[in-house]
Design an enzyme around this catalytic site. Sequence first.
Site, PDB file in Angstrom:
ATOM      1  N   ARG A  53       0.817  -1.224   0.000  1.00 42.07           N
ATOM      2  CA  ARG A  53       0.000   0.000   0.000  1.00 42.07           C
ATOM      3  C   ARG A  53       0.850   1.273   0.000  1.00 42.07           C
ATOM      4  O   ARG A  53       0.417   2.314  -0.479  1.00 42.07           O
ATOM      5  CB  ARG A  53      -0.912   0.018   1.224  1.00 42.07           C
ATOM      6  N   ASP A 162     -15.667  11.425  10.207  1.00 42.56           N
ATOM      7  CA  ASP A 162     -14.635  10.445   9.828  1.00 42.56           C
ATOM      8  C   ASP A 162     -13.279  11.112  10.053  1.00 42.56           C
ATOM      9  O   ASP A 162     -13.173  12.342  10.071  1.00 42.56           O
ATOM     10  CB  ASP A 162     -14.784  10.043   8.354  1.00 42.56           C
TER      11      ASP A 162
END
Length: 293
Positions: A53, A162
């Site tokens: 990633r 978030d």
Amino acid sequence: MTTPSTSFSDRREALVDGEFAFTGADFKRIAALLYEQAGISLPDSKATLVYSRLAKRLRTLGLKSFAEYCAFVAQDGNVDEQQHMLRALTTNVTRFFREPHHFDDLRANILEPMADKVRAGGRLRLWSAACSSGQEPYSMAFTVLSVWPNAAELDIRILGTDIDTNVLATGRAAVYEEQLLEGIPANMRSQYFERDASDRRSFRVCETARQLVAFRELNLNGPSWPMKGPFDAIFCRNVVIYFDEPTQERVWQRFAPLVAPGGKLYVGHSERVGASITAFESAGLTAYRKVGR
Ligand SMILES: C[S@@+](CC[C@H](N)C(=O)[O-])C[C@H]1O[C@@H](n2cnc3c(N)ncnc32)[C@H](O)[C@@H]1O
């Protein structure tokens, strides 16, 4: 905050055979940073995932090794890179009406019993904590609109929070590609979406639903939460699964004073609120009712 133990801790040999040197010590530093920043635990089994990633990010930054990346991301005030790292290592997967039984429960056990009171001017507050790109709070908004079609004129607010500012921007824009609308019943789809003016393959959430939802940045493991509540329902789904147990418990404890008596906390399908959290009792599939005051 303690950091998660990693058995590779100080190993100097390469963990992954690839373009960039990546040692156990690098993995440990990245795991510690993510834990410190967001409360997310990375078990050793995620080493290859971390490498894959972040490799693209190292390439973009022109760095030669994960040791260089660790030094860069840990620099004081490098909030930008910390957000990049967080985004690369977390998942934002979500869907409209994901785990649909929660929306049925919300409607039957929270919204409908409050229908007259709210119609007469009473207050309703809902919170989607870890809302990702907005599908969860908008699904709450559609459920609200199915009870009160004039919800925008009533004292109803839905908060979506978030840690990731990118997903919040998507939520605010409220534009979704057609295939993302699959979980939405056909009648709601035509009622609550309009074709996007600039991209005909996408749909925008209608204004009546958008008006109900406000998006804010919030770290569930941050030092202070600005909201006072009380909320009639909180959805905190598919996020604490990435936290270790003490961190999960701390989050549940923080929710307790923010939920109205009789209000509900909905968690993800593989998450649980343990019996040690006495402010909540089990009330349906992965749903918990606030008991006491
Ligand atoms: C898998 S998504 C879940 C979205 C939605 N609740 C659902 O169930 O479909 C997890 C979200 O949690 C957010 N997240 C991760 N750590 C967080 C934290 N410490 N505080 C707030 N949000 C966090 C991620 O950015 C991501 O958008």
